[in-house]
Design a protein around this motif. Sequence first.
Motif, PDB file in Angstrom:
ATOM      1  N   GLU A 173      38.317  70.425  80.068  1.00  0.00           N
ATOM      2  CA  GLU A 173      36.920  70.053  80.309  1.00  0.00           C
ATOM      3  C   GLU A 173      36.390  69.184  79.169  1.00  0.00           C
ATOM      4  O   GLU A 173      35.694  68.188  79.397  1.00  0.00           O
ATOM      5  CB  GLU A 173      36.065  71.298  80.474  1.00  0.00           C
ATOM      6  N   GLN A 174      36.727  69.561  77.940  1.00  0.00           N
ATOM      7  CA  GLN A 174      36.280  68.790  76.781  1.00  0.00           C
ATOM      8  C   GLN A 174      36.897  67.392  76.782  1.00  0.00           C
ATOM      9  O   GLN A 174      36.220  66.391  76.504  1.00  0.00           O
ATOM     10  CB  GLN A 174      36.654  69.510  75.486  1.00  0.00           C
ATOM     11  N   ALA A 175      38.189  67.305  77.097  1.00  0.00           N
ATOM     12  CA  ALA A 175      38.858  66.002  77.132  1.00  0.00           C
ATOM     13  C   ALA A 175      38.291  65.126  78.245  1.00  0.00           C
ATOM     14  O   ALA A 175      38.042  63.930  78.047  1.00  0.00           O
ATOM     15  CB  ALA A 175      40.355  66.199  77.324  1.00  0.00           C
ATOM     16  N   ASN A 176      38.052  65.709  79.411  1.00  0.00           N
ATOM     17  CA  ASN A 176      37.538  64.932  80.541  1.00  0.00           C
ATOM     18  C   ASN A 176      36.136  64.396  80.274  1.00  0.00           C
ATOM     19  O   ASN A 176      35.751  63.348  80.799  1.00  0.00           O
ATOM     20  CB  ASN A 176      37.536  65.779  81.817  1.00  0.00           C
ATOM     21  N   ALA A 177      35.390  65.105  79.445  1.00  0.00           N
ATOM     22  CA  ALA A 177      34.022  64.673  79.143  1.00  0.00           C
ATOM     23  C   ALA A 177      33.997  63.366  78.364  1.00  0.00           C
ATOM     24  O   ALA A 177      32.975  62.666  78.336  1.00  0.00           O
ATOM     25  CB  ALA A 177      33.293  65.766  78.369  1.00  0.00           C
ATOM     26  N   SER A 178      35.112  63.026  77.726  1.00  0.00           N
ATOM     27  CA  SER A 178      35.165  61.805  76.913  1.00  0.00           C
ATOM     28  C   SER A 178      35.654  60.593  77.694  1.00  0.00           C
ATOM     29  O   SER A 178      35.724  59.480  77.153  1.00  0.00           O
ATOM     30  CB  SER A 178      36.104  62.027  75.716  1.00  0.00           C
ATOM     31  N   VAL A 179      35.994  60.784  78.967  1.00  0.00           N
ATOM     32  CA  VAL A 179      36.593  59.709  79.761  1.00  0.00           C
ATOM     33  C   VAL A 179      35.521  58.865  80.431  1.00  0.00           C
ATOM     34  O   VAL A 179      34.670  59.394  81.154  1.00  0.00           O
ATOM     35  CB  VAL A 179      37.548  60.282  80.828  1.00  0.00           C
ATOM     36  N   ASN A 180      35.566  57.564  80.193  1.00  0.00           N
ATOM     37  CA  ASN A 180      34.696  56.644  80.923  1.00  0.00           C
ATOM     38  C   ASN A 180      35.389  56.232  82.225  1.00  0.00           C
ATOM     39  O   ASN A 180      36.596  55.974  82.232  1.00  0.00           O
ATOM     40  CB  ASN A 180      34.415  55.388  80.094  1.00  0.00           C
ATOM     41  N   PRO A 181      34.656  56.187  83.346  1.00  0.00           N
ATOM     42  CA  PRO A 181      35.266  55.769  84.603  1.00  0.00           C
ATOM     43  C   PRO A 181      35.972  54.421  84.445  1.00  0.00           C
ATOM     44  O   PRO A 181      35.407  53.472  83.898  1.00  0.00           O
ATOM     45  CB  PRO A 181      34.066  55.668  85.557  1.00  0.00           C
ATOM     46  N   THR A 182      37.202  54.351  84.918  1.00  0.00           N
ATOM     47  CA  THR A 182      38.035  53.160  84.738  1.00  0.00           C
ATOM     48  C   THR A 182      38.807  52.881  86.020  1.00  0.00           C
ATOM     49  O   THR A 182      39.313  53.807  86.656  1.00  0.00           O
ATOM     50  CB  THR A 182      39.021  53.348  83.569  1.00  0.00           C
ATOM     51  N   VAL A 183      38.903  51.601  86.391  1.00  0.00           N
ATOM     52  CA  VAL A 183      39.637  51.199  87.593  1.00  0.00           C
ATOM     53  C   VAL A 183      40.498  49.994  87.251  1.00  0.00           C
ATOM     54  O   VAL A 183      40.034  49.050  86.596  1.00  0.00           O
ATOM     55  CB  VAL A 183      38.680  50.841  88.748  1.00  0.00           C
ATOM     56  N   LYS A 184      41.762  50.018  87.702  1.00  0.00           N
ATOM     57  CA  LYS A 184      42.660  48.872  87.533  1.00  0.00           C
ATOM     58  C   LYS A 184      42.494  47.938  88.729  1.00  0.00           C
ATOM     59  O   LYS A 184      42.615  48.360  89.878  1.00  0.00           O
ATOM     60  CB  LYS A 184      44.112  49.349  87.455  1.00  0.00           C
ATOM     61  N   LEU A 185      42.213  46.663  88.467  1.00  0.00           N
ATOM     62  CA  LEU A 185      42.088  45.707  89.558  1.00  0.00           C
ATOM     63  C   LEU A 185      43.445  45.490  90.223  1.00  0.00           C
ATOM     64  O   LEU A 185      44.486  45.473  89.558  1.00  0.00           O
ATOM     65  CB  LEU A 185      41.539  44.374  89.063  1.00  0.00           C
ATOM     66  N   ALA A 186      43.424  45.303  91.525  1.00  0.00           N
ATOM     67  CA  ALA A 186      44.661  45.117  92.281  1.00  0.00           C
ATOM     68  C   ALA A 186      45.034  43.650  92.445  1.00  0.00           C
ATOM     69  O   ALA A 186      46.201  43.332  92.685  1.00  0.00           O
ATOM     70  CB  ALA A 186      44.518  45.760  93.662  1.00  0.00           C
ATOM     71  N   SER A 187      44.082  42.741  92.306  1.00  0.00           N
ATOM     72  CA  SER A 187      44.326  41.329  92.601  1.00  0.00           C
ATOM     73  C   SER A 187      44.974  40.566  91.452  1.00  0.00           C
ATOM     74  O   SER A 187      45.528  39.476  91.660  1.00  0.00           O
ATOM     75  CB  SER A 187      43.011  40.641  92.983  1.00  0.00           C
ATOM     76  N   VAL A 188      44.923  41.127  90.231  1.00  0.00           N
ATOM     77  CA  VAL A 188      45.487  40.456  89.062  1.00  0.00           C
ATOM     78  C   VAL A 188      46.176  41.496  88.187  1.00  0.00           C
ATOM     79  O   VAL A 188      46.007  42.707  88.377  1.00  0.00           O
ATOM     80  CB  VAL A 188      44.394  39.722  88.245  1.00  0.00           C
ATOM     81  N   GLU A 189      46.930  41.034  87.212  1.00  0.00           N
ATOM     82  CA  GLU A 189      47.667  41.926  86.323  1.00  0.00           C
ATOM     83  C   GLU A 189      46.817  42.357  85.123  1.00  0.00           C
ATOM     84  O   GLU A 189      46.132  41.535  84.516  1.00  0.00           O
ATOM     85  CB  GLU A 189      48.936  41.238  85.809  1.00  0.00           C
ATOM     86  N   ALA A 190      46.866  43.644  84.821  1.00  0.00           N
ATOM     87  CA  ALA A 190      46.356  44.199  83.551  1.00  0.00           C
ATOM     88  C   ALA A 190      44.876  43.959  83.306  1.00  0.00           C
ATOM     89  O   ALA A 190      44.444  43.744  82.177  1.00  0.00           O
ATOM     90  CB  ALA A 190      47.175  43.656  82.375  1.00  0.00           C
ATOM     91  N   ALA A 191      44.070  43.983  84.366  1.00  0.00           N
ATOM     92  CA  ALA A 191      42.613  43.877  84.232  1.00  0.00           C
ATOM     93  C   ALA A 191      41.989  45.208  84.611  1.00  0.00           C
ATOM     94  O   ALA A 191      42.273  45.740  85.693  1.00  0.00           O
ATOM     95  CB  ALA A 191      42.075  42.760  85.118  1.00  0.00           C
ATOM     96  N   TYR A 192      41.124  45.752  83.747  1.00  0.00           N
ATOM     97  CA  TYR A 192      40.579  47.088  83.933  1.00  0.00           C
ATOM     98  C   TYR A 192      39.053  47.058  83.805  1.00  0.00           C
ATOM     99  O   TYR A 192      38.511  46.661  82.771  1.00  0.00           O
ATOM    100  CB  TYR A 192      41.168  48.046  82.890  1.00  0.00           C
TER     101      TYR A 192
END
Length: 314
Positions: A188-207
């Motif tokens: 729970e403590q670790a998850n609280a530090s996570v910012n929502p993040t999504v990897k784009l599918a149309s290009v390489e290595a863009a988050y």
Amino acid sequence: MAKKSRTKARDAAAPAEGEVGPRQPCPCGSGKRYKACHGAPGGARTPFVKRPFEGLPSECDVIALRELVPAATAPLQVSGTDRSVVLCSLLPMAAPAMVRASGEVWLGLQVQHAFGDPARDLGAVLTAALEQAERGEPGVVGLTADPGPGPRLQDLVTGDRLDVTVHEGFDYWIADVEDKDAMAAALEQANASVNPTVKLASVEAAYWTNVGTKEHLRWVMPEPEDQLLDALARLHAAGKDDLAPGSRLVGMFRAHGLLAPVWDLPVGTGAEVLEEPAARFAADLAEALASTEELTAAERAARQGLANRQVTIR
């Protein structure tokens, strides 16, 4: 005896362009001066490597997972073994590697060994973890000293690219654990530090990520720095670097020898609407990279502005 010229001594000791001065911080990130770390005779057995992950499948994604993405995993194909190996952005207690009770090996990226070559360190940890797994010994695996010569991560990993999965949190830590309640508080403590993040599918290595007060797109790119800066300057001067209404290319990170341009996005933009503009930008960038024309005055000014807005991650 005549006194030696202090000016001449200083001039002789001045580092050449691109080199690290003896009194400057060591690029390995140890916090020591270069002369007391990788610049010391015999002080470090592994030379500092500017672009340590070059040649690794999905190099840009590996850098993103190590420096920018909080929770993500990718299966690894490792030569010489059919054992399941998973590359993880972060492991519990920031462990370098773990042998799970199932015999699966997890390798953590977000670890700072500071021995000069992260790819060598990861190769040593992975080798040790595989050996420990063969002995049937679950537990944490790490390094306590510079491992010296040996295989680097790219020497061990096969395949053309990694299949990265971005997670909403660190629930993957306990996916194979029966007693999940025992780790509930830490999770729970670790998850609280996570910012929502999504990897784009149309290009390489863009988050895309949402940090609360604003959103960002951070995109690790494989091109050499000078050529990439020229191309980005051309697009900026032409007004072709917007990815969404209200977006702005604000600068870039430099990490492990590559650049990661960063866009500020208005809150509420989201990741989905960036897919098409990102693909279009990638096409425009490829065209700009291929250009051999001299930069115009406006493009040179744009380049200078971008170069001044770089942050190096060590």
